[in-house]
Design a protein around this motif. Structure first.
Motif, short mmCIF file in Angstrom:
data_model
loop_
_atom_site.label_atom_id
_atom_site.label_comp_id
_atom_site.label_asym_id
_atom_site.label_seq_id
_atom_site.Cartn_x
_atom_site.Cartn_y
_atom_site.Cartn_z
N LYS A 6 14.50 -37.98 -50.69
CA LYS A 6 15.48 -38.56 -51.63
C LYS A 6 14.88 -38.72 -53.02
O LYS A 6 15.03 -39.75 -53.68
N THR A 7 14.18 -37.66 -53.46
CA THR A 7 13.55 -37.68 -54.77
C THR A 7 14.08 -36.52 -55.63
O THR A 7 14.45 -35.46 -55.11
N GLN A 8 14.11 -36.73 -56.93
CA GLN A 8 14.58 -35.73 -57.88
C GLN A 8 13.52 -35.48 -58.93
O GLN A 8 12.82 -36.39 -59.36
N LYS A 9 13.37 -34.22 -59.33
CA LYS A 9 12.46 -33.88 -60.42
C LYS A 9 13.03 -32.72 -61.21
O LYS A 9 13.91 -31.98 -60.72
N PHE A 10 12.55 -32.54 -62.43
CA PHE A 10 12.94 -31.41 -63.26
C PHE A 10 11.82 -30.40 -63.28
O PHE A 10 10.65 -30.75 -63.38
N ILE A 11 12.17 -29.11 -63.16
CA ILE A 11 11.19 -28.06 -62.97
C ILE A 11 10.72 -27.43 -64.27
O ILE A 11 9.52 -27.21 -64.47
N ASN A 12 11.64 -27.09 -65.15
CA ASN A 12 11.27 -26.27 -66.31
C ASN A 12 10.59 -27.08 -67.41
O ASN A 12 10.83 -28.28 -67.58
N SER A 13 9.73 -26.39 -68.14
CA SER A 13 9.18 -26.97 -69.36
C SER A 13 10.30 -27.13 -70.38
O SER A 13 11.32 -26.43 -70.32
N LYS A 14 10.12 -28.01 -71.32
CA LYS A 14 11.15 -28.25 -72.33
C LYS A 14 11.38 -26.99 -73.16
O LYS A 14 10.44 -26.35 -73.62
N THR A 15 12.64 -26.66 -73.35
CA THR A 15 13.02 -25.52 -74.20
C THR A 15 14.03 -25.99 -75.24
O THR A 15 14.56 -27.11 -75.15
N ASP A 16 14.31 -25.13 -76.19
CA ASP A 16 15.31 -25.47 -77.21
C ASP A 16 16.74 -25.28 -76.68
O ASP A 16 17.69 -25.77 -77.29
N GLY A 17 16.86 -24.57 -75.55
CA GLY A 17 18.18 -24.33 -74.99
C GLY A 17 18.44 -25.19 -73.76
O GLY A 17 17.75 -26.19 -73.52
N SER A 18 19.44 -24.79 -72.99
CA SER A 18 19.78 -25.47 -71.75
C SER A 18 19.83 -24.45 -70.62
O SER A 18 20.22 -23.29 -70.83
N GLU A 19 19.45 -24.89 -69.43
CA GLU A 19 19.34 -23.99 -68.28
C GLU A 19 20.51 -24.21 -67.32
O GLU A 19 20.89 -25.37 -67.04
N TYR A 20 21.02 -23.09 -66.78
CA TYR A 20 22.17 -23.15 -65.88
C TYR A 20 21.97 -22.22 -64.68
O TYR A 20 21.16 -21.30 -64.72
N SER A 21 22.72 -22.49 -63.62
CA SER A 21 22.75 -21.65 -62.41
C SER A 21 21.37 -21.38 -61.82
O SER A 21 21.04 -20.24 -61.51
N PRO A 22 20.54 -22.40 -61.62
CA PRO A 22 19.19 -22.13 -61.08
C PRO A 22 19.26 -21.67 -59.63
O PRO A 22 19.99 -22.22 -58.81
N GLN A 23 18.46 -20.65 -59.32
CA GLN A 23 18.36 -20.13 -57.96
C GLN A 23 16.94 -19.69 -57.69
O GLN A 23 16.29 -19.08 -58.54
N LYS A 24 16.48 -19.96 -56.48
CA LYS A 24 15.15 -19.55 -56.07
C LYS A 24 15.15 -18.04 -55.80
O LYS A 24 16.12 -17.49 -55.30
N PHE A 25 14.05 -17.39 -56.17
CA PHE A 25 13.88 -15.99 -55.80
C PHE A 25 13.84 -15.86 -54.29
O PHE A 25 13.47 -16.81 -53.58
N ALA A 26 14.20 -14.68 -53.79
CA ALA A 26 14.32 -14.49 -52.34
C ALA A 26 13.00 -14.69 -51.61
O ALA A 26 12.96 -15.30 -50.54
#
Length: 309
Positions: free
Chosen positions: A103-123
């Motif tokens: 029951k924990t949450q974290k953010f993965i990506n380093s800070k960018t100037d944009g916004s990230e959408y539709s994250p999916q793990k590689f197969a």
């Protein structure tokens, strides 16, 4: 041809403005579909244990895994107990991961100037792919290192809106194409991008336990049809039409499709009667305006995007 736009055993009740949006499918469709950046209502991601029962589907162990203001959307299961999603972080959309066991949450990506959408793990690796919308308007697909959040561009030039992996080297994606979206197949090794079809919808999926993928295409009535694409021979065939006003669906398994409208879930069984059946209601959980969904690899959990009443 049976367009499958009736619902057996339930009144088909869709919000009128959604139907109007579908009829005005051109530029309005693109603006509504390409990541829904502007004027977002608050959306949350709700997770349930999922079990088939005689009456339909039984949903239990309700959990709100985002539980914050702003845009929380586009979930995908990276494992049976871990969910990636586009989550609000201080007004910016980043790649969020929620562990259902801890029951924990974290953010993965380093800070960018944009916004990230539709994250999916590689197969076949832990890295994550996501669409980044930069402040200069560019909309590109990036690979994010799961361990340290660093990133690199996967495909230059192509303005990707939505995507789904077939395997580690191949994906289907919808890309911006004038005032529409086009369906393309991307090969990461050769960097080749082949256009398959124009005037498509946003929902693209790998069909479980098969060598096929599915996508939606705008039909002559300006509604969305689901097609299945054989990734070996490139042949597509019609499955059914989505309920009017609905843009999203998910595969429960290799034969059953789930879609949401308002606070209800409807199923289409490719081996059964050619119609949509109501199989669950989220009314008791106070969830409405269902859009995107994701099902865990073992089929025992479902993530649903909606709004809390």
């Amino acid at each position: 041809m049976n367009k499958c736009n009736t619902i057996y055993g339930a009144k088909f009740d869709i919000v009128e403005e959604n139907e109007l949006q579908m009829k005005k499918i051109s530029l309005a469709f693109i603006l509504f579909s390409t990541l829904q950046i502007v004027a977002q209502d608050k959306t949350e991601i709700f997770v349930f244990d999922l079990e088939p029962v005689y009456e339909g589907l039984q949903l239990t162990n309700f959990t709100n895994i985002s539980n914050n203001d702003g845009y929380n959307n586009q979930p995908s299961f990276s494992t049976n107990e871990t969910i990636l999603f586009a989550g609000n972080k201080n007004g910016q959309t980043d790649i969020s991961e929620y562990n259902l066991i801890n029951k924990t949450q974290k953010f993965i990506n380093s800070k960018t100037d944009g916004s990230e959408y539709s994250p999916q793990k590689f197969a076949l690796k832990n890295d994550v792919a996501a669409v980044r919308l930069d402040t200069d308007g560019l909309q590109r697909l990036y690979q994010y290192n799961y361990e340290n959040g660093t990133f690199s561009e996967l495909i230059p030039i192509v303005q990707i809106a939505y995507f789904s992996f077939y395997n580690n080297n191949t994906m289907l994606a919808t890309v911006l194409d004038s005032d529409q979206m086009a369906l393309v197949q991307i090969d990461f090794q050769s960097k080749k991008v082949d256009t398959i079809l124009r005037n498509v919808g946003r929902s693209v999926h790998k069909v479980p336990k098969s060598k096929s993928m599915s996508y939606t295409a705008v039909n002559e009535d300006k509604n969305l049809d689901i097609f299945m694409l054989d990734m070996n021979n490139g042949e597509s065939f019609f499955i059914c039409q989505l309920p009017i006003g609905v843009q999203d669906y998910v595969w429960l398994n290799d034969t059953q499709i789930l879609a949401g409208s308002r606070n209800k879930l409807f199923m289409f069984d490719t081996l059964g009667p050619q119609n949509w059946n109501q199989v669950a209601s989220l009314e008791e959980f106070g969830v409405s305006n269902i859009t995107r969904m994701a099902v865990s690899q073992n089929g025992k959990k479902i993530a649903i995007v909606g709004q809390s009443n």
